[in-house]
Design a protein around this motif. Structure first.
Motif, PDB file in Angstrom:
ATOM      1  N   GLY A 192      21.635  72.135  45.684  1.00 11.43           N
ATOM      2  CA  GLY A 192      22.925  72.327  46.361  1.00 11.43           C
ATOM      3  C   GLY A 192      22.855  71.998  47.837  1.00 11.43           C
TER       4      GLY A 192
ATOM      5  N   TYR B 235      19.014  75.414  41.770  1.00 14.21           N
ATOM      6  CA  TYR B 235      20.397  75.212  42.200  1.00 14.21           C
ATOM      7  C   TYR B 235      20.527  75.309  43.717  1.00 14.21           C
ATOM      8  CZ  TYR B 235      22.228  75.111  37.436  1.00 14.21           C
ATOM      9  OH  TYR B 235      22.512  74.753  36.156  1.00 14.21           O
TER      10      TYR B 235
ATOM     11  N   THR C 122      24.489  60.686  44.778  1.00 14.06           N
ATOM     12  CA  THR C 122      23.542  61.360  45.659  1.00 14.06           C
ATOM     13  C   THR C 122      22.350  60.464  45.976  1.00 14.06           C
ATOM     14  OG1 THR C 122      24.192  63.496  44.754  1.00 14.06           O
ATOM     15  CG2 THR C 122      22.067  63.404  45.888  1.00 14.06           C
TER      16      THR C 122
ATOM     17  N   SER D  40      27.198  65.843  40.030  1.00 13.89           N
ATOM     18  CA  SER D  40      26.961  67.229  39.639  1.00 13.89           C
ATOM     19  C   SER D  40      25.470  67.478  39.558  1.00 13.89           C
ATOM     20  CB  SER D  40      27.597  67.517  38.277  1.00 13.89           C
ATOM     21  OG  SER D  40      27.113  68.750  37.777  1.00 13.89           O
ATOM     22  N   TYR D  41      25.056  68.672  39.998  1.00 14.10           N
ATOM     23  CA  TYR D  41      23.633  69.003  39.858  1.00 14.10           C
ATOM     24  C   TYR D  41      23.420  70.118  38.848  1.00 14.10           C
ATOM     25  CZ  TYR D  41      24.832  72.581  43.350  1.00 14.10           C
ATOM     26  OH  TYR D  41      25.405  73.614  44.025  1.00 14.10           O
TER      27      TYR D  41
ATOM     28  N   ILE E 140      28.446  66.506  45.622  1.00 18.06           N
ATOM     29  CA  ILE E 140      29.163  66.945  44.417  1.00 18.06           C
ATOM     30  C   ILE E 140      30.533  66.292  44.274  1.00 18.06           C
ATOM     31  CG2 ILE E 140      27.984  69.167  44.143  1.00 18.06           C
ATOM     32  CD1 ILE E 140      30.572  70.390  45.486  1.00 18.06           C
TER      33      ILE E 140
END
Lengths: 239, 473
Positions: B344, B340, B363, B353-354, B349
């Motif tokens: 991040g 994360y 991304t 979403s990751y 975002i």
């Protein structure tokens, strides 16, 4: 009587269905735990046996021609004292005679009532292609409808027994739900393996139905059971 | 490579093949097997009908009027004579010391009429007495892509097949071979064995267990004659290689159909399933499922784990891919703190979403360096057992068509990842509005041994069935 003597006896009477008492004797011989079940032929006799076994008890009709005992009013559960045993005995005989006039009744069986636990089914059937197959499932009406059962060919290995118990959809119920204690899974594996050993040894057996087996936190016991034999000419050739 | 000394060795590795009783105007069996001749095998015709001999010789095939005249030992014979002639042909084959014969001829016990049953009995007794290897009757026989032996003019000649398939149905044998080829996979051997009067499924299976060219075994079964032997042999086969068993007649009505198709007894479905588990076989229920499972077995690394890292292009697809895989029993867990942190640091975002599943088109922006970075992070995450990536033809097809180098660069990145990773990895690409183009893409990926599935559900089922047994390392 040993199992082979029972087979001989049943065949001399042209029967392929063993009675509950005969079946349970055979199961006990095979190391499969089953409630002790005694044939009585009078209400007084029934009371005497019930006092020996200890209350509560179960009374069931014993008649060769009846395969589904509860359907004909032939089973009374949870009988708690001698007066109730006498009533139950007469009740069963009267109901069955009324429903099947002229039927041959051998008597009534008395056995201990196993009060709490989870009902499961352990069985064996003979598949035309593959031979003896062992079955496991949860007891009760819903499971019958959902067909939630697992099968393996006999002879079973330990891993097969473990998989059979653990792959049914209703498996979480065996963990104990709503405050019930979890079932003794090892006892279920052991019973499956014992049934497997039994049917592998005797090609005379066509079907076994242990329904229900009561699984508790400290064991498993068949409270009803029946064995169906092959016709003499159709005995399985065990390889 | 072969299995020296095995009774089916000459049959599966023929040097001389004869076609008996082929008929014009198509001369289908001779033409099907022309590649065998081109590869240096001896392919002969045996025909006594003068009018047919002319057509056969015009096509350039050497014809004999008697089996006894064939100059080399016969390894494999394809018999296409009328059924009442077949016992005589069998006797001649036995006299000629042929190694095997497939009887395309039908009209035997499957007809359920007196003459057919009697002829089958006669054929069976003669073959068994002489210990002669009969395939069929009522079958399509062998497909040996490397040797050039074929049961259909459309199945490819290929040297690189490692999958062998045994089929009680001729159609399913041919269809499996064709669909496999369309997905860029070739067979090593295929047998359509029909009524199986002498050689039964267990005989072929025994050979395939030992055959070094066969890495994966597939079966199409409706019912077996000797159940105990089949279970014994299948169990043994599963100890050596993955075995995929497609069962025909899973429903009551389907089981009834198997009776008139191959006169098979079908066991109730739950009993069959139990036996397959006991043997360690992968049980499938359709052609596509069987091909999908084989594709993953060939092209993925194995895992017993159930935790997936799912990479989708958009939000909607990230939900659907998660549903499909979780429905069959997989988990899509949270990633490690380290993952994360790393994701991040660069993930967009806004509209992405990751968390797992990843929603990553915003991304990526088509950047292969970013793709590589995401793959590397997920690969290193100890909470993830396998990576599955959605690719969108809906968004990508126009660009890939205009700039093929974009697709090539992505494929290179995926291949590099696959080569460096120990975790299973495959692609789901729905064809959307670009069916034909996606077939091309799928074949391109197949050449690089990257499996592409057409939808999440098929991918999920294949993963559930095949991942523990995958062969690629």
């Amino acid at each position: 009587m040993t199992f082979l003597e029972l087979v001989k006896h049943a065949r001399s009477e042209n029967r392929t269905l063993l009675t509950e008492i005969e079946s349970k004797n055979a199961l006990t011989e095979a190391g499969i735990e089953a409630t002790q079940t005694i044939l009585v032929t009078s209400a007084e006799d029934a009371v005497m046996q019930a006092e020996t076994i200890g209350y509560p008890v179960v009374l069931k009709i014993v008649a060769f021609e009846i395969t589904h005992k509860s359907d004909v009013g032939g089973v009374i559960l949870n009988i708690k004292n001698s007066a109730a045993v006498q009533d139950a005995y007469r009740n069963i005989i009267n109901t069955v005679e009324n429903k099947h006039p002229g039927i041959s009744i051998q008597g009534v069986s008395v056995q201990k009532m196993i009060a709490t636990g989870t009902e499961v089914i352990i069985g064996m059937t003979t598949d035309e292609q593959f031979g003896p197959v062992i079955m496991f499932g949860l007891g009760g009406i819903l499971v019958e409808v959902l067909n939630d059962v697992s099968f393996r060919l006999a002879p079973l290995e330990q891993k097969d027994a473990v998989e059979m118990v653990n792959e049914i959809k209703a498996r979480p119920i065996l963990n104990g739900i709503r405050g019930q204690t979890p079932c003794d899974l090892d006892a279920l594996y052991k019973m499956l393996l014992s049934v497997s050993t039994f049917v592998t040894k005797y090609s005379e057996i066509k079907e076994i139905d242990l329904n229900p087996v009561i699984a508790t936190s400290s064991g498993a016991i068949a409270v009803d059971g029946r064995i169906i034999l092959n016709d003499e000419i159709n005995e399985r050739t065990n390889s | 490579m072969s299995v020296p000394g095995h009774k089916l060795e000459r049959m599966f590795n023929p040097k001389t093949t004869v076609v008996i009783g082929d008929k014009g105007p198509n001369y289908m069996w001779l033409k099907n097997n022309q590649p065998f001749q081109e590869k240096g095998g001896n392919l002969y015709s045996v025909q006594i009908d003068e009018s047919e001999i002319k057509g056969i010789e015009e096509l350039g095939f050497k014809n004999y009027t008697s089996l006894a005249d064939i100059p080399e030992p016969i390894d494999y014979a394809i018999v296409a004579v009328p059924r009442h002639i077949s016992p005589y042909v069998l006797n001649d084959l036995i006299d000629a010391k042929a190694a095997s014969a497939a009887f395309f001829t039908s009209g035997f016990a499957e007809t359920n009429e007196e003459l057919g049953i009697a002829l089958q009995k006669q054929l069976t007794e003669a073959a068994k007495t002489a210990n002669f290897n009969v395939i069929g009757p009522n079958c399509m026989g062998l497909y040996l892509p490397k040797a050039g032996i074929r049961f259909s003019p459309d199945v490819p000649i290929a040297d690189d097949g490692v999958v062998s398939f045994l089929s009680q149905s001729g159609t399913h044998g041919i269809m499996f071979s064709l669909v496999m080829a369309s997905q860029g996979m070739h067979l090593s051997k295929c047998v359509s064995f029909g009524n199986a009067i002498v050689l039964d499924i267990s005989d072929y299976l025994e050979y395939l267990i030992e055959d070094p060219e066969t890495k994966i075994i597939g079966l199409y079964v409706e019912g077996v004659k000797d159940g105990a032997r089949f279970v014994r042999t299948l169990k043994e086969a599963c100890r050596h290689k993955p075995v995929v068993v497609w069962k025909g007649g899973q429903t009551e009505a389907g089981a009834l159909a198997t009776k008139s198709h191959t006169a098979s007894l079908a066991s109730p479905e739950p009993i069959w399933e139990g036996i397959m588990k006991q043997c360690g076989a992968i049980s499938t229920t359709s052609l596509d499922e069987t091909v999908d499972v084989v594709k993953l077995l060939l092209n993925s690394k194995p895992t017993m784990g159930r935790n997936l890292g799912l990479m989708a292009m958009t939000g909607g697809q990230s939900v659907s891919i998660t549903d499909a895989f979780c429905k069959v029993g997989f988990d899509v867990p949270a990633l490690s703190e380290q993952s994360y942190e790393e994701l991040g640091s660069f993930f967009n975002i806004v509209g992405g979403s990751y968390r797992n599943p990843l929603d990553m088109a915003g991304t990526l922006q088509g950047n292969t360096e970013t793709l590589k970075r995401i793959l590397t992070i997920l690969d290193a995450d100890p909470k993830i057992d396998a990576l599955i990536m959605e690719q969108s033809a809906m968004f990508g097809a126009r660009q890939w068509r205009n700039k093929p180098e974009v697709l090539d660069a992505m494929l290179d990145t995926l291949v590099e990842h696959r080569n460096n990773s120990q975790k299973p990895f495959f692609i789901v690409m729905h064809p959307a509005h670009e069916e034909a183009f996606v077939v091309e893409i799928r074949q391109k990926f197949a050449k690089q041994k990257i499996a592409v599935f057409p939808n999440f559900e098929r991918a999920a089922t294949a993963a559930k069935l095949a991942l523990p047994y995958c062969l690629a390392i």
